[in-house]
Motif scaffolding. Structure first.
Motif, mmCIF file in Angstrom:
data_model
loop_
_atom_site.group_PDB
_atom_site.id
_atom_site.type_symbol
_atom_site.label_atom_id
_atom_site.label_comp_id
_atom_site.label_asym_id
_atom_site.label_seq_id
_atom_site.Cartn_x
_atom_site.Cartn_y
_atom_site.Cartn_z
ATOM 1 N N LYS A 1 0.827 -1.205 0.000
ATOM 2 C CA LYS A 1 0.000 0.000 0.000
ATOM 3 C C LYS A 1 0.861 1.256 0.000
ATOM 4 O O LYS A 1 1.977 1.262 0.523
ATOM 5 N N GLY A 2 0.336 2.314 -0.595
ATOM 6 C CA GLY A 2 1.066 3.575 -0.600
ATOM 7 C C GLY A 2 0.247 4.687 -1.215
ATOM 8 O O GLY A 2 -0.986 4.617 -1.292
ATOM 9 N N GLU A 3 0.950 5.711 -1.675
ATOM 10 C CA GLU A 3 0.309 6.882 -2.256
ATOM 11 C C GLU A 3 0.602 6.951 -3.751
ATOM 12 O O GLU A 3 1.688 6.563 -4.194
ATOM 13 N N ILE A 4 -0.368 7.459 -4.510
ATOM 14 C CA ILE A 4 -0.187 7.606 -5.949
ATOM 15 C C ILE A 4 -0.197 9.092 -6.314
ATOM 16 O O ILE A 4 -0.993 9.874 -5.780
ATOM 17 N N PHE A 5 0.727 9.453 -7.199
ATOM 18 C CA PHE A 5 0.887 10.849 -7.615
ATOM 19 C C PHE A 5 0.827 10.928 -9.140
ATOM 20 O O PHE A 5 1.046 9.950 -9.834
ATOM 21 N N ASN A 6 0.562 12.121 -9.626
ATOM 22 C CA ASN A 6 0.681 12.410 -11.050
ATOM 23 C C ASN A 6 1.447 13.722 -11.190
ATOM 24 O O ASN A 6 0.941 14.778 -10.805
ATOM 25 N N ARG A 7 2.672 13.621 -11.668
ATOM 26 C CA ARG A 7 3.565 14.785 -11.774
ATOM 27 C C ARG A 7 3.705 15.486 -10.432
ATOM 28 O O ARG A 7 3.561 16.705 -10.314
ATOM 29 N N GLU A 8 3.964 14.673 -9.407
ATOM 30 C CA GLU A 8 4.233 15.102 -8.028
ATOM 31 C C GLU A 8 2.995 15.607 -7.284
ATOM 32 O O GLU A 8 3.084 16.010 -6.129
ATOM 33 N N LYS A 9 1.842 15.561 -7.918
ATOM 34 C CA LYS A 9 0.603 15.940 -7.246
ATOM 35 C C LYS A 9 -0.105 14.678 -6.769
ATOM 36 O O LYS A 9 -0.430 13.797 -7.562
ATOM 37 N N LYS A 10 -0.332 14.608 -5.469
ATOM 38 C CA LYS A 10 -0.990 13.427 -4.916
ATOM 39 C C LYS A 10 -2.424 13.345 -5.402
ATOM 40 O O LYS A 10 -3.184 14.314 -5.328
ATOM 41 N N ILE A 11 -2.789 12.160 -5.942
ATOM 42 C CA ILE A 11 -4.150 11.980 -6.445
ATOM 43 C C ILE A 11 -4.915 10.912 -5.669
ATOM 44 O O ILE A 11 -6.061 10.613 -5.990
ATOM 45 N N GLY A 12 -4.254 10.316 -4.655
ATOM 46 C CA GLY A 12 -4.963 9.339 -3.847
ATOM 47 C C GLY A 12 -4.049 8.270 -3.274
ATOM 48 O O GLY A 12 -2.826 8.433 -3.209
ATOM 49 N N LEU A 13 -4.673 7.175 -2.871
ATOM 50 C CA LEU A 13 -3.962 6.016 -2.337
ATOM 51 C C LEU A 13 -3.968 4.908 -3.378
ATOM 52 O O LEU A 13 -4.835 4.860 -4.251
ATOM 53 N N CYS A 14 -2.992 4.024 -3.295
ATOM 54 C CA CYS A 14 -2.950 2.892 -4.216
ATOM 55 C C CYS A 14 -2.467 1.655 -3.472
ATOM 56 O O CYS A 14 -1.856 1.751 -2.401
ATOM 57 N N GLU A 15 -2.770 0.521 -4.038
ATOM 58 C CA GLU A 15 -2.287 -0.736 -3.457
ATOM 59 C C GLU A 15 -2.210 -1.795 -4.549
ATOM 60 O O GLU A 15 -2.853 -1.696 -5.587
ATOM 61 N N GLU A 16 -1.395 -2.791 -4.290
ATOM 62 C CA GLU A 16 -1.272 -3.921 -5.212
ATOM 63 C C GLU A 16 -1.005 -5.180 -4.396
ATOM 64 O O GLU A 16 -0.182 -5.163 -3.470
ATOM 65 N N THR A 17 -1.713 -6.241 -4.721
ATOM 66 C CA THR A 17 -1.505 -7.525 -4.060
ATOM 67 C C THR A 17 -0.692 -8.409 -4.994
ATOM 68 O O THR A 17 -1.146 -8.755 -6.085
ATOM 69 N N LYS A 18 0.502 -8.734 -4.552
ATOM 70 C CA LYS A 18 1.446 -9.467 -5.397
ATOM 71 C C LYS A 18 1.772 -10.826 -4.784
ATOM 72 O O LYS A 18 1.865 -10.969 -3.569
#
Length: 265
Positions: free
Chosen positions: A158-175
């Protein structure tokens, strides 16, 4: 050119000396060739994985540098393709099915409900350019998750997702991950014979560099056959890993931090 969905995994520097351009022009030169060759009717994907997310917990759709070579890095830098939101196993996408791929909700990295599962359903063409199948075939991991190899387990990142250094939300991936405490030493050369045994791999006649392709369903079938033959076939330190599976795997899963746990195990 009849293929409508292609994935290209590349290692350009292995054949750069044969290209009639300067080193700084290689990416532009090759991307122009690829886009022109396949045309606007084909959906093209480049793996753009970012393994650093596991440590940083931050993923930027634009600035997180791909681990997968100079072609996806060039496409990202020049806004030529759109990037999917999986922080560890993202793809760059261009073409008529771009929106459909960007909207795929991935339950796991390589499972049925993932971009890999979607590619399997579409039987996309996977191209290894400048790399052999031991380095140029991330789709093989679909076989590992499909067969539930014993040296991996499901772990949530789990972590944070950005677009060009602007935070747009949280993200996660189950691997479907391996243990970092008893890390397998992999030898991905061992399964390639099984892929060639399908007689479905297409090869370039140019012997100066590697250019091969195969539809992903044959990769999956070769991987399943290989792992059925020996579930630990890829692992060089088999005894050590088998001991971990037998004695410590369950304990490691049960002691994961709460935010990394998943009921898929």
């Amino acid at each position: 050119r009849k293929e409508k969905i292609v994935v290209i995994q590349s290692g350009v520097l292995s054949f750069a000396e044969y290209l009639e351009c300067t080193t700084s022009e290689i990416q532009k030169y090759l991307i122009e060739i690829i886009f022109e060759y396949f045309g606007s009717d084909t959906t093209i994907l480049f793996p753009s994985f970012t393994s650093t997310f596991a440590k940083t917990k931050k993923y930027d759709l634009f600035f997180s540098k791909p681990d997968t070579g100079i072609l996806p890095t060039y496409c990202l830098k020049n806004d030529l393709m759109k990037r999917t939101k999986q922080p560890l196993t993202s793809f760059l996408v261009k073409g008529p099915l771009q929106k459909e791929i960007l909207n795929i909700k991935c339950k796991t990295s390589w499972g049925e409900e993932s971009i890999y599962g979607w590619l399997q359903k579409k039987n996309a063409l996977w191209i290894a350019m400048g790399v052999d199948w031991s380095q140029g075939c991330a789709f093989f991991h679909r076989s590992e998750e499909f067969m539930k190899v014993p040296y991996r387990y499901f772990k949530k990142y789990k972590g944070e997702i950005f677009n060009r250094e602007k935070k747009i939300g949280l993200c996660e991936e189950t691997k479907f991950s391996y243990s970092l405490k008893v890390k397998p030493v992999f030898d991905f050369y061992t399964w390639i014979k099984w892929l060639y045994d399908t007689k479905e791999v297409r090869k370039s006649s140019n012997n100066k560099f590697i250019l091969e392709s195969v539809n992903v369903n044959f990769i999956l079938e070769a991987g399943k056959s290989y792992l059925t033959h020996d579930p630990y076939g890829l692992v060089k330190n088999k005894l050590e890993v088998k001991n971990w599976v037998k004695n410590d795997k369950l304990n490691e899963i049960n002691n994961l931090p709460k935010n990394e746990q998943t009921n898929l195990n």
